[in-house]
Scaffold this active site. Structure first.
Site, short mmCIF file in Angstrom:
data_model
loop_
_atom_site.label_atom_id
_atom_site.label_comp_id
_atom_site.label_asym_id
_atom_site.label_seq_id
_atom_site.Cartn_x
_atom_site.Cartn_y
_atom_site.Cartn_z
N THR A 194 -6.09 1.94 -4.70
CA THR A 194 -5.32 0.90 -5.37
C THR A 194 -3.87 1.30 -5.58
O THR A 194 -2.99 0.44 -5.65
CB THR A 194 -5.96 0.50 -6.71
OG1 THR A 194 -6.66 1.60 -7.27
CG2 THR A 194 -6.88 -0.65 -6.54
N TYR A 195 -3.60 2.60 -5.68
CA TYR A 195 -2.19 3.03 -5.73
C TYR A 195 -1.50 2.62 -4.44
O TYR A 195 -0.41 2.01 -4.47
CB TYR A 195 -2.10 4.54 -5.93
CG TYR A 195 -0.68 5.04 -5.96
CD1 TYR A 195 0.11 4.86 -7.09
CD2 TYR A 195 -0.11 5.68 -4.86
CE1 TYR A 195 1.43 5.30 -7.12
CE2 TYR A 195 1.20 6.13 -4.88
CZ TYR A 195 1.96 5.94 -6.02
OH TYR A 195 3.27 6.38 -6.04
#
Length: 268
Positions: A154-155
């Site tokens: 998700t980063y």
């Protein structure tokens, strides 16, 4: 006269790390800096460093994940300081680990801060930048905006979105004839600020010193560069991925350590 002399610069997430260092370095060039952080003491401490460096500083509380408060925050900035010339969307978080072992709340918080908060701040302050003689929007993305990042899914997703948003807005402003506002996207590899403690930097991409990244950002703003990449080889990732077959690229990513760099993340 130094380029940043008298410019009013707002930096999100400036209580520590890269944001704090940027605030101090802009102050050395005569800028007026609005230091924002989620907690008052870090903001005030950095503000003192800004003033000691010769700039004017203002410490203000801001949590960019609170999207509904951002318009009111803009009004507070206008009332207490005035309209800004430069917005640097620096606030960001990272959570590493096996995807399903990282909590959903942490995944969503990553997107809320890194992407949605950045977009909301850009939306709130774009009129300020349009009214400035030389307005500038600077969005801190990442080298992971170009690649898949196992143990940091998700980063990477949040930074892919930042890159797409920044490039789209930059081109839109140009097509609309708004030539006094520049947009710069910053795509660094891992920076030694504590956020990425435990990572193993990929081959040919050593852990970056924050001072070097800040220097590149300041140069990028002065030169109105669309992209600031550190190390410079980051700009070649798209070309390399486009030329190589998918399976070959996957093997390159594995052998150079890209695919495993976040496996042992212990950052804050």
């Amino acid at each position: 006269m130094p380029y940043f002399q008298g410019k009013r610069i707002l930096i999100t997430g400036a209580g520590t790390g890269l944001g704090a260092l940027m605030a101090e370095q802009f102050a050395r060039q005569g800028a007026e800096v609005i230091v924002t952080a989620r907690r008052r003491k870090p903001a005030e401490d950095v503000c003192k460093r800004v003033q000691a460096a010769g700039g004017r500083g203002h410490a203000m509380l801001l949590d960019v994940s609170d999207l509904e408060r951002i318009p009111a925050f803009r009004d507070e900035v206008h009332a207490q300081v005035g309209p800004i010339d430069v917005l640097i969307n620096n606030a960001g978080v990272v959570f590493g680990g096996e995807f399903e072992r990282v909590s959903l709340a942490e995944h969503l918080n990553t997107l809320q801060i890194n992407t949605l908060g950045l977009i909301a701040m850009s939306h709130a302050f774009l009129d300020d930048l349009r009214e400035a003689d030389q307005g500038h929007l600077v969005n801190i993305a990442s080298a992971s905006a170009y690649i898949g990042l196992p143990w940091g899914s998700t980063y990477a997703a949040s930074k892919w979105a930042v890159l797409g948003f920044s490039e789209s807005l930059r081109l839109e402003l140009r097509e609309r004839g708004i030539n006094n506002v520049a947009v710069t996207t910053v795509c660094p590899s891992y920076i030694n600020t504590g956020m990425f403690d435990g990572v193993r930097s990929p081959l040919l991409s050593p852990m970056l010193r924050p001072e070097k990244v800040v220097k590149s950002i300041m140069r990028g703003i002065r030169d109105k560069e669309a992209m600031v990449a550190e190390p410079r080889m980051v700009k070649n990732i798209d070309l390399l991925k486009g030329v190589l077959p998918g399976r070959v690229w996957d093997e390159v990513a594995k052998r150079t350590g890209i695919s495993t760099s976040m496996k042992h993340w212990q950052g804050k």
